[in-house]
Scaffold this active site. Structure first.
Site, PDB file in Angstrom:
ATOM      1  N   ARG A  11       0.746  -1.161   0.107  1.00  0.00           N
ATOM      2  CA  ARG A  11      -0.098   0.092  -0.074  1.00  0.00           C
ATOM      3  C   ARG A  11       0.938   1.115  -0.063  1.00  0.00           C
ATOM      4  NH1 ARG A  11      -3.896  -0.436  -2.522  1.00  0.00           N
ATOM      5  NH2 ARG A  11      -4.823   1.720  -1.530  1.00  0.00           N
ATOM      6  N   ILE A  12       1.722   1.526   1.036  1.00  0.00           N
ATOM      7  CA  ILE A  12       2.545   2.561   1.217  1.00  0.00           C
ATOM      8  C   ILE A  12       3.583   2.674   0.054  1.00  0.00           C
ATOM      9  CG2 ILE A  12       4.068   3.733   2.578  1.00  0.00           C
ATOM     10  CD1 ILE A  12       1.429   3.904   3.500  1.00  0.00           C
ATOM     11  N   ARG A  77      15.109 -11.020  -1.649  1.00  0.00           N
ATOM     12  CA  ARG A  77      14.416 -11.011  -0.274  1.00  0.00           C
ATOM     13  C   ARG A  77      15.389 -10.126   0.928  1.00  0.00           C
ATOM     14  NH1 ARG A  77      10.498 -15.382   1.325  1.00  0.00           N
ATOM     15  NH2 ARG A  77       9.666 -16.259  -0.843  1.00  0.00           N
ATOM     16  N   CYS A 149       1.705   7.058  10.376  1.00  0.00           N
ATOM     17  CA  CYS A 149       0.419   8.092   9.780  1.00  0.00           C
ATOM     18  C   CYS A 149      -0.005   8.958  10.985  1.00  0.00           C
ATOM     19  CB  CYS A 149      -0.169   7.248   8.925  1.00  0.00           C
ATOM     20  SG  CYS A 149      -1.272   5.935   9.822  1.00  0.00           S
ATOM     21  N   THR A 150      -0.163   8.252  12.208  1.00  0.00           N
ATOM     22  CA  THR A 150      -1.034   8.736  13.257  1.00  0.00           C
ATOM     23  C   THR A 150      -0.385   9.779  14.056  1.00  0.00           C
ATOM     24  OG1 THR A 150      -2.497   6.802  13.355  1.00  0.00           O
ATOM     25  CG2 THR A 150      -2.416   8.364  15.333  1.00  0.00           C
ATOM     26  N   THR A 179      -6.246  -1.787   7.973  1.00  0.00           N
ATOM     27  CA  THR A 179      -4.939  -1.737   7.394  1.00  0.00           C
ATOM     28  C   THR A 179      -4.663  -3.417   7.199  1.00  0.00           C
ATOM     29  OG1 THR A 179      -3.646  -2.037   9.505  1.00  0.00           O
ATOM     30  CG2 THR A 179      -4.031   0.179   8.326  1.00  0.00           C
ATOM     31  N   ARG A 231      -9.753   0.157  15.450  1.00  0.00           N
ATOM     32  CA  ARG A 231      -9.918   0.045  14.278  1.00  0.00           C
ATOM     33  C   ARG A 231     -11.424  -0.332  13.831  1.00  0.00           C
ATOM     34  NH1 ARG A 231      -4.995  -1.501  11.687  1.00  0.00           N
ATOM     35  NH2 ARG A 231      -3.452  -0.306  12.643  1.00  0.00           N
ATOM     36  N   ASN A 313      -4.745   8.124   6.059  1.00  0.00           N
ATOM     37  CA  ASN A 313      -3.754   7.488   6.548  1.00  0.00           C
ATOM     38  C   ASN A 313      -2.626   7.027   5.452  1.00  0.00           C
ATOM     39  OD1 ASN A 313      -6.431   5.814   7.021  1.00  0.00           O
ATOM     40  ND2 ASN A 313      -4.878   4.349   6.630  1.00  0.00           N
TER      41      ASN A 313
END
Length: 332
Positions: A11-12, A77, A149-150, A179, A231, A313
């Site tokens: 995602r990020i 990896r 993010c928070t 998330t 959440r 977020n």
């Protein structure tokens, strides 16, 4: 502008690439051992939350080609084996969520990287929040953290309030979107049993270090803030509820005025301000770290207030990763 590499195309990682394109930053390499280049094209092109990528994306000769620019793809990896130098990547965004300590993240340096930016809180790497403590950055720092993010939502607001009215103590709650670490249905979750419950079915109380981390980026607030999370079953956009006792009494209107002043001034682009009747989806793909909701906050008296601030977020945070890199590059 120095060249950027991204480790972990989740995602990020993908949204950092979108943010980089929006901000004219140069991403030259991506590493992800679990996704081949064709799958990268698909995941980058289509996004259930933020919509389709508005440019062009394709796979050509093993490269990921975005808006005509070739991006080298690695599938290692072990970060120590990624040949960042061969692609010219100097600033590495560590967005796997796995290598979050100085020791683990600095393995990127073996492949020719100059700096590593962890897109998560870190136990030992210096943490930076744009608009709050970038002046503490020193060019000899090899590995840094962009915090969470928070923390990026809370710290700019806490800074404005503390600078103007002094925070004596406070509690934070973040009502946080789902998330990737959560479960679609009930499943095992190590020591944190509640975290394993179905994300779409429940409001789940959870821990967060975001409030305590504010004490690391604003030393004056060390030991004065703590917090927790709920959440909730939404895909993106979260909201911070900061309840504080003030040292200097102030009306809610006076507090609003100071936040708006900061949002239009020194924190422009980082802290936003709204007095409209907004809900969470109104902040999808918002690039601010934090948007103060003037109509949602409440005041019990002139020294005890609850302040509300929204944040995307995913995307707000990803934009700050690029801003942090740009700041580092200006100082290195």
């Amino acid at each position: 502008m120095s060249k950027i590499g991204i480790n972990g195309f989740g995602r990020i990682g993908r949204l950092v690439l979108r943010a980089a394109i929006d901000k004219g930053a140069n991403v030259v390499a991506v590493n992800d051992p679990f996704i081949d280049v064709n799958y990268m094209v698909y995941l980058f092109k289509f996004d259930s939350t933020h919509g389709r990528f508005k440019g062009t994306v394709a796979a050509e000769g093993g490269f990921l080609v975005v808006n005509g620019q070739k991006i080298t793809v690695f599938s290692e990896r072990d970060p120590a084996n990624i040949n960042w130098a061969s692609a010219g990547a100097e600033y590495i965004v560590e967005s796997t969520g796995v290598f979050t300590t100085i020791d683990k993240a600095s393995t990127h340096l073996k492949g020719g990287a100059k700096k590593v930016i962890i897109s998560a809180p870190s136990a030992d790497a210096p943490m930076f929040v744009c608009g709050v403590n970038l002046d503490a950055y020193k060019p000899d720092m090899k590995v840094v953290s962009n915090a969470s993010c928070t923390t990026n939502c809370l710290a700019p607001l806490a800074k404005v309030i503390n600078d103007n009215f002094e925070i004596v103590e406070g509690l934070m709650t973040t009502v946080h979107a789902t998330t990737a670490t959560q479960k679609t249905v009930d499943g095992p979750s190590g020591k944190l049993w509640r975290d394993g419950r179905g994300a779409a079915q429940n409001i789940i109380p959870a821990s967060t270090g975001a409030a305590k981390a504010v004490g690391k980026v604003i030393p004056a607030l060390n030991g004065k803030l703590t917090g927790m999370a709920f959440r909730v079953p939404t895909p993106n956009v979260s909201v911070v509820d900061l309840t504080v006792r003030l040292g200097k009494g102030a009306s809610y209107d006076e507090i609003k005025a100071k936040v708006q002043e900061a949002a239009n001034g020194p924190l422009k682009g980082i802290l936003g301000y709204t007095d409209e009747e907004v809900v969470s989806t109104d902040f999808l793909s918002d690039t601010h770290s934090s948007v103060f909701d003037a109509k949602a906050g409440i005041s019990l008296n002139d020294k005890f207030v609850k302040l509300i601030s929204w944040y995307d977020n995913e995307f707000g945070y990803s934009n700050r990763v690029i801003d942090l890199i740009k700041y580092m590059q200006s100082k290195d």
